[in-house]
Each structure stands twice: as structure tokens, then as C-alpha cells.
Design a protein around this motif. Structure first.
Motif, short mmCIF file in Angstrom:
data_model
loop_
_atom_site.label_atom_id
_atom_site.label_comp_id
_atom_site.label_asym_id
_atom_site.label_seq_id
_atom_site.Cartn_x
_atom_site.Cartn_y
_atom_site.Cartn_z
N ARG A 11 0.84 -1.20 0.00
CA ARG A 11 0.00 0.00 0.00
C ARG A 11 0.88 1.25 0.00
N GLY A 28 -2.86 0.44 -4.08
CA GLY A 28 -2.49 -0.91 -3.64
C GLY A 28 -2.66 -1.91 -4.77
N ALA A 30 -4.37 -5.22 -6.65
CA ALA A 30 -5.65 -5.90 -6.83
C ALA A 30 -5.45 -7.05 -7.82
N GLU A 35 -10.40 -8.59 -4.58
CA GLU A 35 -9.36 -7.92 -3.81
C GLU A 35 -9.45 -6.40 -3.97
N PHE A 39 -10.13 -3.73 -0.91
CA PHE A 39 -9.23 -2.60 -0.69
C PHE A 39 -10.03 -1.30 -0.56
N THR A 42 -11.81 -1.14 2.82
CA THR A 42 -10.96 -0.83 3.98
C THR A 42 -10.58 0.65 4.02
#
Length: 210
Positions: A11, A28, A30, A35, A39, A42
Motif C-alpha cells: 500500500r 495498492g 488488486a 481484492e 481494498f 478498507t
């Protein structure tokens, strides 16, 4: 499709203040759509009080549009998600997701200003994000006679090849992860080393090490 390309190694975050609005870009990796969405979730949880958490992702090789997504998250249509996605699609980094978090500073930027702001955040993050090589490998199984085992083993020490297993019985069996772009060349080399007597089988794809 590229067999080897760069992906984020973790990240990464950059921040800008534009006309009193605070823009925080979080970048980040993926590997797939799930995924990417996790991300985004979050980051939203990290900044629940933000004015906007706009996002975009390319869950594949650089420039590949098979698995993409974007959202303006309340900003005027086409001013956030689309510009962010455009930057990601033209980057040399694949399997990437970006979330731009905005805290409104009281000054309206207009559509053009928003496009520039959201594009700029992603561009800055891409310039500084640490990356690693993502190598697409294929698992191969080679069965051969003992007399040629050493010669084939040396071939399996080539660039990017990872030995996965060895078995010694009536014959020798090697298993290795081979970069997809090197598969055909290795098969020819094994055929030459074994005079066509070795059995070379591509078992299937395997997870990359990136």
C-alpha cells in the motif's frame, strides 16, 4: 497479454491540498475484482467522515480492460472515477487499485478542476509506489531417463525458473514453475537434451511470486 509486468508491492499513499480541499490517494494491489473491492472497503472504513472516497481499479495486466471498475462516489458524473481509471490504464503498473479520499475545503473546483485533482492524485501515487515483478508461471512436469537428468537439471536453472519438486524411481521426474514466455523455448531445449525421449507436460498455471 503480458506474462511479466510490474505490480504494487504494498500500500502507498500521497496527499495534496488543492483550493483548501484535502485529497488523499491510497494505492495498492488488486489481483482480482474481489481484492480490489476489499481494498476500497478498507479505505472507506479508514475515512468514514470524508466528503468522498472515489475509486478505480485495473485488476489485470497494464492497460487490460477485462476487469476494471470505477466510481465517482457522489462527485459530479465523470469527474473522479473515469479520470482515475484513465490514468491507471495508461500506467506501466498492473493489478492496481486507487482510492482518492477528499475532505471538502469549502471551495468548489468545478468539473475541470475535479478531473485534474483526481487525476493528479493517482499520477503522484503511481510515480512513487514501490513495485515488484509479477511473473506468470506454468507448472511443468518432465519425466526422463537418469542419463540425461543432469543436463535437464541445468536447463531448469535458467532465468525465472523455480524448481518445485524432484522424484527418483524407475525414471526421474522434475516439476518446475516456468515463466509462460519461456515455456516453448524450454520444451525445445528439453527435447534436444533428451533426444526427444523425455516427456514434457504443462500441468497448468500457478500463482505468481510477486
Amino acid at each position: 497479454m503480458r506474462a511479466t509486468y510490474r505490480v504494487p508491492s504494498g500500500r502507498h499513499r500521497v496527499e495534496e491540498v488543492i483550493q483548501r480541499s484535502r485529497f488523499i490517494t491510497t494505492l495498492g494491489r488488486a489481483r482480482d475484482v474481489e481484492e480490489a473491492r476489499e481494498f476500497v472497503r478498507t479505505v472507506k472504513e479508514e475515512f468514514p467522515d470524508a466528503s468522498h472516497n472515489c475509486w478505480a481499479y485495473v485488476a489485470g495486466p497494464p492497460g487490460d480492460t477485462a476487469f476494471i471498475g470505477m466510481s465517482d462516489e457522489g462527485e459530479p458524473h465523470g469527474t473522479a472515477g473515469r479520470p482515475m481509471l484513465t490514468v491507471l490504464l495508461h500506467a506501466e503498473v498492473g493489478e492496481v487499485v486507487a482510492v482518492v479520499t477528499r475532505f471538502f475545503g469549502g471551495v468548489k473546483l468545478g468539473k475541470g478542476g475535479l478531473v485534474r485533482a483526481y487525476s493528479s492524485g493517482v499520477q503522484l501515487a503511481l510515480q512513487a509506489v514501490p513495485t515488484v515483478a509479477r511473473v506468470e508461471r506454468v507448472r511443468v512436469r518432465i519425466v526422463l531417463e537418469y542419463a540425461v537428468a543432469d543436463a535437464v537439471r541445468r536447463l531448469l536453472e535458467g532465468p525465472g525458473i523455480v524448481m518445485r519438486g524432484e522424484e527418483y524411481g524407475a525414471q526421474v521426474c522434475f516439476e518446475a514453475g516456468v515463466p509462460a514466455e519461456a515455456l516453448e523455448g524450454l520444451e525445445r531445449e528439453v527435447a534436444g537434451a533428451t533426444r526427444g525421449q523425455g516427456a514434457f507436460e504443462a500441468v497448468g498455471p500457478e500463482e505468481d511470486d510477486g
